[in-house]
Enzyme design. Structure first.
Site, PDB file in Angstrom:
ATOM      1  N   LYS A  41       0.854  -1.201   0.000  1.00 35.63           N
ATOM      2  CA  LYS A  41       0.000   0.000   0.000  1.00 35.63           C
ATOM      3  C   LYS A  41       0.882   1.241   0.000  1.00 35.63           C
ATOM      4  CE  LYS A  41      -0.540  -0.619   4.992  1.00 35.63           C
ATOM      5  NZ  LYS A  41      -0.589   0.470   5.925  1.00 35.63           N
ATOM      6  N   ARG A 140      -9.879   0.121  15.223  1.00 34.86           N
ATOM      7  CA  ARG A 140      -9.652   0.874  13.985  1.00 34.86           C
ATOM      8  C   ARG A 140     -10.503   0.297  12.867  1.00 34.86           C
ATOM      9  NH1 ARG A 140      -3.799   1.165  10.932  1.00 34.86           N
ATOM     10  NH2 ARG A 140      -4.344  -1.006  10.495  1.00 34.86           N
ATOM     11  N   TYR A 262      15.675  30.722   7.559  1.00 34.62           N
ATOM     12  CA  TYR A 262      14.457  31.418   8.018  1.00 34.62           C
ATOM     13  C   TYR A 262      14.465  31.581   9.540  1.00 34.62           C
ATOM     14  CZ  TYR A 262      12.079  30.989   3.520  1.00 34.62           C
ATOM     15  OH  TYR A 262      11.713  31.113   2.205  1.00 34.62           O
ATOM     16  N   MET A 310      11.505  24.869   2.039  1.00 37.18           N
ATOM     17  CA  MET A 310      10.679  24.035   1.161  1.00 37.18           C
ATOM     18  C   MET A 310      11.537  23.191   0.201  1.00 37.18           C
ATOM     19  SD  MET A 310       7.738  25.180  -1.561  1.00 37.18           S
ATOM     20  CE  MET A 310       6.665  25.938  -0.351  1.00 37.18           C
TER      21      MET A 310
HETATM   22  C1  PLP Z   1      -3.787  -4.358   8.287  1.00 33.66           C
HETATM   23  C2  PLP Z   1      -2.327  -4.242   8.046  1.00 33.66           C
HETATM   24  N1  PLP Z   1      -1.611  -5.364   7.867  1.00 33.66           N
HETATM   25  C3  PLP Z   1      -0.274  -5.322   7.663  1.00 33.66           C
HETATM   26  C4  PLP Z   1       0.406  -4.115   7.641  1.00 33.66           C
HETATM   27  C5  PLP Z   1       1.888  -4.101   7.459  1.00 33.66           C
HETATM   28  O1  PLP Z   1       2.488  -3.649   8.643  1.00 33.66           O
HETATM   29  P1  PLP Z   1       4.061  -3.434   8.760  1.00 33.66           P
HETATM   30  O2  PLP Z   1       4.407  -2.389   7.759  1.00 33.66           O
HETATM   31  O3  PLP Z   1       4.264  -2.964  10.160  1.00 33.66           O
HETATM   32  O4  PLP Z   1       4.703  -4.734   8.467  1.00 33.66           O
HETATM   33  C6  PLP Z   1      -0.306  -2.934   7.810  1.00 33.66           C
HETATM   34  C7  PLP Z   1       0.411  -1.657   7.782  1.00 33.66           C
HETATM   35  O5  PLP Z   1       0.098  -0.687   8.364  1.00 33.66           O
HETATM   36  C8  PLP Z   1      -1.704  -2.996   8.025  1.00 33.66           C
HETATM   37  O6  PLP Z   1      -2.426  -1.891   8.197  1.00 33.66           O
END
Ligand code: PLP
Length: 371
Positions: A41, A140, A262, A310
């Site tokens: 992701k 969550r 700055y 920046m």
């Molecule tokens: C549901 C879920 N599984 C796995 C992971 C992977 O976690 P990590 O990057 O700590 O290995 C994440 C990352 O945030 C996650 O949200």
């Protein structure tokens, strides 16, 4: 217009695909017979999912996780047909049919996502694959205790849904002695008993290091693939993946008492030399690193002095011999002398935030063979 090149960009970001693949293999070896997925992701934590995921697929990884459907839509065509892409956030209302059209698997995080997925299965008159997430202590995402109870007592609730995996997520896994780990595990085992029999997935990177009791059938590492240390306070067993080198724009000699940057954020106590580097907070080099972080050149630490701007930052390069740095020289911002976790510490944050914040102006280069 073509993208930044190493000649024209203010900094060069080098990503070692072979190190990522080696890290995946190491994690896979640690989990024995469990399957090892890859969490890609946020564009593979900022490193480029389009490059990272195919490299891992070539090494044998078959399960990939992203957060959003949009990420999955981009990723799916880049992977072998046998690879599964799962979307952690599940379908936003109305997007369920798009999951089916794209061949993407949702993680169902609550009753409303489950109900919508079941209704689609009924409408299409076919079984639809999904992961069901239960919340075991993060509040969550995932079914809470009441929803789980409701689901278990409603025989119709999962009709048409093939639960290919039950998952949960650890809140404190990077601290092996944290009591929440065992408590979450206990709740996860209990939750599984209330759902149809299915493989289970619990561990992120740090969870892999909690031992076999946390591996279940599928582990979901992200950070450790990218070289981030999985266990707080222990040596990092992962291979470093990222090198970031910033280009010096200009150097100048300054006298004692000269204000830099700055807000006159730093003032020299002695005559010294300032090197201005072409990386700033717009590139993800956090403003918080002003007067705290450093860069390295030839094994010598050069403190960041004054505020990060920046597009640039200023280094006290007075310890280097005159002429050591000149316009065009590259200084290390992430690399052998300063890993991504060290940068995170200096900025009061974590390596995850540093990687995912890396900007788009760098000249990116990928090294290491894919397989
Ligand atoms: C549901 C879920 N599984 C796995 C992971 C992977 O976690 P990590 O990057 O700590 O290995 C994440 C990352 O945030 C996650 O949200």
């Amino acid at each position: 217009m073509s993208g930044p090149t190493s000649q024209t960009a203010g900094a060069v970001l080098t990503i070692d695909l072979e190190a990522i693949v080696d890290n995946w293999r190491q994690l896979k070896a640690r989990v024995g017979s469990a399957e090892c997925a890859a969490v890609v992701k946020a564009d593979a934590y900022g490193l480029g999912a389009a490059q990272v995921a195919p490299a891992l697929a070539a090494a044998g990884c078959r399960q990939f996780f992203v957060a959003h459907l949009d990420e999955a839509i981009v990723l799916k065509p880049l992977l072998p047909a046998a690879a599964t892409v799962s979307v952690l956030h599940g379908p936003t209302p109305g997007s369920e049919a798009e999951f089916v059209a794209r061949g993407v698997r949702p993680v169902l995080n609550g009753r409303s996502q489950i109900d919508a997925w079941r209704r689609l299965a009924q409408r299409l008159d076919r079984e639809l694959d999904a992961i069901v997430q239960v919340d075991t202590g993060m509040a969550r995402l995932g079914l809470d205790a009441a929803e789980l109870q409701g689901l278990a007592s409603d025989a119709q609730s999962l009709v048409g849904i093939r639960v290919s995996c039950v998952m949960s997520h650890l809140a404190c896994a990077e601290q092996p002695a944290h009591p929440a780990n065992a408590a979450q595990r206990e709740r996860f085992v209990a939750a599984r008993r209330m759902l149809p029999p299915a493989p289970a997935s619990f561990a992120n990177s740090s969870g892999v290091f909690l031992g076999p009791g946390y591996h279940f059938n599928l582990v979901r590492p992200g950070a450790a693939l990218y070289g981030i240390a999985p266990v707080q306070g222990s040596p990092n067993p992962m291979r470093p993946v990222v090198r970031l080198e910033g280009r010096v724009i200009q150097t100048r000699e300054i006298g004692a008492g000269t204000a830099v940057g700055y807000g006159e954020g730093w003032r020299s106590e002695r005559p010294t030399r300032i090197a201005t580097v072409s990386v700033g907070y717009a590139d993800g080099w956090l403003r918080r690193l002003g007067n705290r972080g450093m860069a390295w050149f030839g094994g010598v630490a050069l403190p960041i002095v004054g505020r990060v701007s920046m597009d640039s930052l200023t280094l006290d390069a007075g310890v280097l011999p005159e002429g050591a740095l000149s316009p065009g020289s590259l200084v290390e911002l992430i690399g052998p002398y300063q890993g991504v976790d060290a940068v995170g510490n200096a900025a009061d944050t974590i390596g995850y935030e540093i990687l995912t914040g890396l900007g788009s102006r760098y000249a990116r280069s990928y090294v290491g063979s894919a397989a």
